[in-house]
Every structure is written in structure tokens, then in C-alpha cells.
Design a protein around this motif. Structure first.
Motif, short mmCIF file in Angstrom:
data_model
loop_
_atom_site.label_atom_id
_atom_site.label_comp_id
_atom_site.label_asym_id
_atom_site.label_seq_id
_atom_site.Cartn_x
_atom_site.Cartn_y
_atom_site.Cartn_z
N GLN A 152 -0.36 3.81 -7.02
CA GLN A 152 -0.42 5.14 -6.42
C GLN A 152 -1.49 5.97 -7.11
O GLN A 152 -1.37 6.31 -8.29
N THR A 153 -2.55 6.29 -6.40
CA THR A 153 -3.63 7.08 -6.98
C THR A 153 -3.15 8.50 -7.26
O THR A 153 -2.67 9.19 -6.36
N VAL A 154 -3.28 8.94 -8.52
CA VAL A 154 -2.93 10.31 -8.87
C VAL A 154 -4.13 11.09 -9.40
O VAL A 154 -4.10 12.33 -9.40
N ARG A 155 -5.17 10.41 -9.85
CA ARG A 155 -6.43 11.07 -10.23
C ARG A 155 -7.57 10.15 -9.84
O ARG A 155 -7.49 8.94 -10.05
N PHE A 199 9.47 7.05 0.60
CA PHE A 199 9.78 7.64 -0.71
C PHE A 199 10.91 8.65 -0.55
O PHE A 199 10.94 9.41 0.43
N ASP A 200 11.82 8.66 -1.51
CA ASP A 200 12.79 9.73 -1.54
C ASP A 200 12.09 11.02 -1.98
O ASP A 200 11.00 10.99 -2.55
N ALA A 201 12.73 12.14 -1.69
CA ALA A 201 12.09 13.43 -1.93
C ALA A 201 11.72 13.63 -3.40
O ALA A 201 10.65 14.18 -3.72
N GLY A 202 12.58 13.15 -4.32
CA GLY A 202 12.31 13.35 -5.74
C GLY A 202 11.07 12.60 -6.19
O GLY A 202 10.23 13.16 -6.93
N LEU A 203 10.91 11.35 -5.78
CA LEU A 203 9.73 10.57 -6.18
C LEU A 203 8.48 11.14 -5.55
O LEU A 203 7.44 11.26 -6.21
N ARG A 204 8.56 11.51 -4.28
CA ARG A 204 7.40 12.08 -3.62
C ARG A 204 6.94 13.36 -4.32
O ARG A 204 5.75 13.57 -4.57
N THR A 205 7.90 14.21 -4.68
CA THR A 205 7.57 15.46 -5.37
C THR A 205 6.92 15.18 -6.71
O THR A 205 5.94 15.83 -7.10
N GLU A 206 7.45 14.20 -7.45
CA GLU A 206 6.90 13.88 -8.76
C GLU A 206 5.50 13.29 -8.65
O GLU A 206 4.59 13.64 -9.42
N LEU A 207 5.29 12.39 -7.69
CA LEU A 207 3.96 11.81 -7.52
C LEU A 207 2.95 12.87 -7.13
O LEU A 207 1.80 12.85 -7.61
N LEU A 208 3.36 13.79 -6.30
CA LEU A 208 2.46 14.88 -5.92
C LEU A 208 2.15 15.76 -7.12
O LEU A 208 0.99 16.14 -7.36
N GLY A 262 -4.10 9.67 3.63
CA GLY A 262 -4.17 11.00 3.05
C GLY A 262 -5.59 11.51 3.06
O GLY A 262 -5.87 12.68 3.33
N ILE A 263 -6.53 10.60 2.74
CA ILE A 263 -7.96 10.84 2.83
C ILE A 263 -8.50 9.92 3.91
O ILE A 263 -7.94 8.86 4.18
N MET A 298 0.83 -1.19 0.00
CA MET A 298 0.00 0.00 0.00
C MET A 298 0.87 1.24 0.00
O MET A 298 1.77 1.39 0.83
N SER A 299 0.64 2.12 -0.97
CA SER A 299 1.23 3.47 -0.96
C SER A 299 0.06 4.41 -1.16
O SER A 299 -0.54 4.47 -2.21
N GLY A 300 -0.30 5.11 -0.10
CA GLY A 300 -1.54 5.87 -0.11
C GLY A 300 -1.35 7.33 -0.45
O GLY A 300 -0.26 7.78 -0.81
N THR A 301 -2.44 8.09 -0.30
CA THR A 301 -2.44 9.50 -0.67
C THR A 301 -1.60 10.35 0.27
O THR A 301 -1.37 11.52 -0.01
N SER A 302 -1.14 9.78 1.37
CA SER A 302 -0.21 10.54 2.23
C SER A 302 1.15 10.72 1.56
O SER A 302 1.91 11.61 1.93
N LEU A 303 1.48 9.85 0.58
CA LEU A 303 2.71 9.95 -0.19
C LEU A 303 3.96 9.86 0.68
O LEU A 303 4.99 10.48 0.38
N ASP A 304 3.89 9.07 1.75
CA ASP A 304 5.05 8.95 2.61
C ASP A 304 5.89 7.72 2.29
O ASP A 304 7.05 7.64 2.71
#
Length: 376
Positions: A104-107, A45-54, A177-178, A15-21
């Protein structure tokens, strides 16, 4: 002559949720239809992947290319967690029947635009099957959406299987996240819905003003004072008053959504007061759902990262004095393991040819076998 012990029925849930941690993973044994978590592993997540997923939660340049590469990077994290679990258990890949990988839900826009809408989870399950040499079950939500449903939440059926209690109504609240609430009545007529933001707004505000990924134990929020006018604006969000079935995501509860409600605040407003208000907003949205749809409940079990936020848990307990509010640890499943275990359970449902959704929860036309299988 003694009979042989039942064979293990092993699945991995990710599970990788909307918290993006990061990624939570579990190795679960379902033998004789019980649910026993044998091992847990996680990777941030490393900072780069987290930023991109967001960033991929909103429209941007070259997003198809970026999304494909982000999915590959995400799978590298998934594969690492799978390997950690196998190593902890001392098992070969062949011992595990399948990996349930949500993506990873993005939309998340079900029933919109053309009446069907869509839900989009970044993933590359074919690559994960190659990396792990285990069959992968993925894409759980889209069949429910195709059947006229919201595609979420999918966990209430699982919550009932592990938290339901004879003779009483139990509420299971996942604060990722939700936030989503499962109502588990004694008669088995399970309902559930997304009730509002979880950690998404609190984490984003904390990151912006402190540089920390989240508000540890809610201490920063506890140092602030709730702003009544801002809280009133936040609680006026129409989604909160919609009846189920309903689901939401960062498509709605984003920093842009928050920013439009911060306009007009005095320039000297302290950021910790906004954090206190966001924490109160999250608690109020969850508590309102519990009061409206779980009136005869006696217990609220909380999972997800929000269960580790002492300030948020304290506010839930204060707003719900008629309920015993505690983390799911009290029921034998630690908060950070629940959602990953749910997707192991859903993968098992898929391989057994059994439905994974509840139509009265998602609004789908009926029960459906969810997910697509990528054989080892």
C-alpha cells in the motif's frame, strides 16, 4: 502418441491501490506466455484500516509503530484473498509459483530531497509468505527509484503485452486513486505516465459530504453543475503540464490540495457542484494526456474503479470524440482485475530474471529486475 498438455504457470497478483477501498486478487495462468485469469477475489478494507492507511499518507505521531501494525493488518487482508483464490481453484499453495504483492503506497517522493528520493509501500511480505506458504515477490518500485527512475508507473509493459494491437496505437488508462496512461504504439515503443488524480479526490469529497465511500456510477456528480472558475484553478496545477516521465500520488492530490483551491468559493456552493467539477477535472486531465501523447491512437481502454463511473466514462468519450472509449472488458480483462494481474506478471518477470520496468516510462538509467523475493 499425443504430447502432454503444457503445465500451468500459476501466479497470484494482489493490488490495493490509492483508492483505499480494499484488495483485488487474481489467480493467473501464464502458460505458453499467455495471460488467463482463472479466478478473481476481493476484500474491502474495514473503516479503521482505511482511516489509518489514509492518515499514514501524512506525517503524524508514532507513525513508525502505526505503519508496522497497519502493514500487518493489510497482510491479513492479502492472506484472506489468497485463501479465497486457492479455495475457488481447489488448489494447494504449492501449485502457485509466487504471489506478487505490491503493498500500500503511503508516500511517493522519487528524485526529491537528495536526488534519489523514495517510494514507500506498506507491506510485510515475510508475514504473507508465512501465512500463505507461497513465495512472495514485493517491493517492486524501489529498484527503479534507485536506478534514477520514478518507480511508477510500472504497468505499461504489461498493458502492451495484453492490450497492444498490431498496426495501431492503443491507449490504456488506469483510473485508480491516481490515473496513469499507457501509450501502446504499433512500433512497440511504449510510453506511459501518471496523468493526474483518478478517484482519490472524487471519493474523498463524496465521503466527506454523503458518508458514502464513492460516487456510485457518478450519479451525484451528474446531479451537479461544473464550476468554471474552480475547474480553471484545478487545471492550473503545474504537474499536469510536466512532460513525462512523471508520477504522483496523494502526496500532491490530497484534500489539503483541494481545500486551498476551494478558498474563496461562495459559502452557498453546493457540494454536488464541487463533485461535478472534480469529475470533470479528472476527465480533462486524462483526456489531455491522451491528446498530447497519443495523437494517432484509435482506442482508449479504461480500467480501475473509474471505469465503473458512468459519468466519468461519458465525459471521457465526449472529450475524446476521435477515440473508441470503452472498458478493458472489451479486451477480455475486467477493469478491477487489470492491476492485480499486472503484479502477477511483474512477479513472474522477477522470478524469470527479466526486467519489469521500462526506462523510457520511469526515467530509470535502464531496465532492471524488480522486486525482492521471500521464499515460501
Amino acid at each position: 502418441m499425443t504430447s502432454a498438455a503444457p503445465a500451468p504457470d500459476l501466479y497470484i497478483g494482489l493490488m490495493s491501490g490509492t483508492s483505499l477501498d480494499g484488495v483485488d486478487g487474481v489467480l493467473v495462468d501464464f502458460q505458453q506466455d499467455r495471460c488467463q485469469v482463472l479466478h478473481y477475489a476481493s476484500r474491502g478494507f474495514d473503516a479503521g484500516l482505511r482511516t489509518e492507511l489514509l492518515a499514514l499518507n501524512t506525517a503524524g505521531d508514532n507513525e513508525l509503530h502505526r505503519a508496522a501494525l497497519a502493514a500487518n493488518a493489510l497482510v491479513a487482508h492479502y492472506a484472506d484473498v489468497v485463501q479465497q483464490l486457492l479455495s475457488q481453484a481447489g488448489l494447494p499453495p504449492q501449485a502457485v509459483r509466487a504471489v506478487g504483492a505490491h503493498g500500500q503506497t503511503v508516500r511517493h517522493r522519487p528524485q526529491m530531497f537528495d536526488g534519489t528520493g523514495y517510494t514507500l509501500q506498506l507491506n510485510n511480505p515475510a508475514l504473507l509468505a508465512e501465512r500463505c506458504a507461497i513465495s512472495v515477490v514485493a517491493d517492486f518500485r524501489s529498484r527503479d527509484v534507485a536506478a534514477g527512475g520514478q518507480g511508477a508507473p510500472l504497468v505499461p509493459a504489461f498493458h502492451h503485452s495484453v492490450f497492444g494491437q498490431a498496426g495501431q496505437t492503443v491507449l490504456a488508462l488506469n483510473i485508480g486513486g491516481i490515473s496513469n496512461l499507457s501509450v501502446l504504439p504499433a512500433d512497440g515503443a511504449v510510453t506511459g505516465f501518471d496523468c493526474g488524480p483518478g478517484n482519490a479526490l472524487m471519493d474523498a469529497w463524496c465521503q466527506r459530504h454523503t458518508g458514502q465511500a464513492y460516487d456510485d456510477n457518478g450519479a451525484w456528480a451528474a446531479s451537479g453543475t461544473v464550476l468554471p472558475a474552480l475547474l480553471e484553478q484545478l487545471l492550473a496545477e503545474p504537474f499536469l503540464q510536466q512532460p513525462p516521465p512523471k508520477s504522483t500520488g496523494r502526496d500532491l492530490f490530497s484534500l489539503d490540495w483541494l481545500g486551498s483551491r476551494l478558498d474563496g468559493l461562495p459559502p452557498a456552493t453546493r457540494p454536488e457542484d464541487v463533485q461535478a467539477t472534480l469529475t470533470e477535472f479528472t476527465a480533462r486531465a486524462c483526456a489531455d494526456g491522451a491528446l498530447r501523447w497519443g495523437r494517432d491512437a484509435t482506442q482508449l481502454l479504461v480500467c480501475g474503479g473509474g471505469a465503473l463511473n458512468g459519468q466519468l466514462m461519458a465525459r471521457l468519450a465526449a472529450l475524446l470524440p476521435g477515440l473508441q472509449v470503452q472498458s478493458t472488458t472489451a479486451s477480455g480483462l475486467p477493469p478491477l482485475q487489470v492491476e492485480a494481474t499486472a503484479f502477477a506478471w511483474l512477479a513472474r518477470q522477477t522470478l524469470r530474471g527479466l526486467p519489469g520496468n521500462l526506462a523510457r516510462v520511469t526515467g530509470a538509467h535502464g531496465p532492471r529486475v524488480l522486486g525482492a523475493v521471500y521464499p515460501a
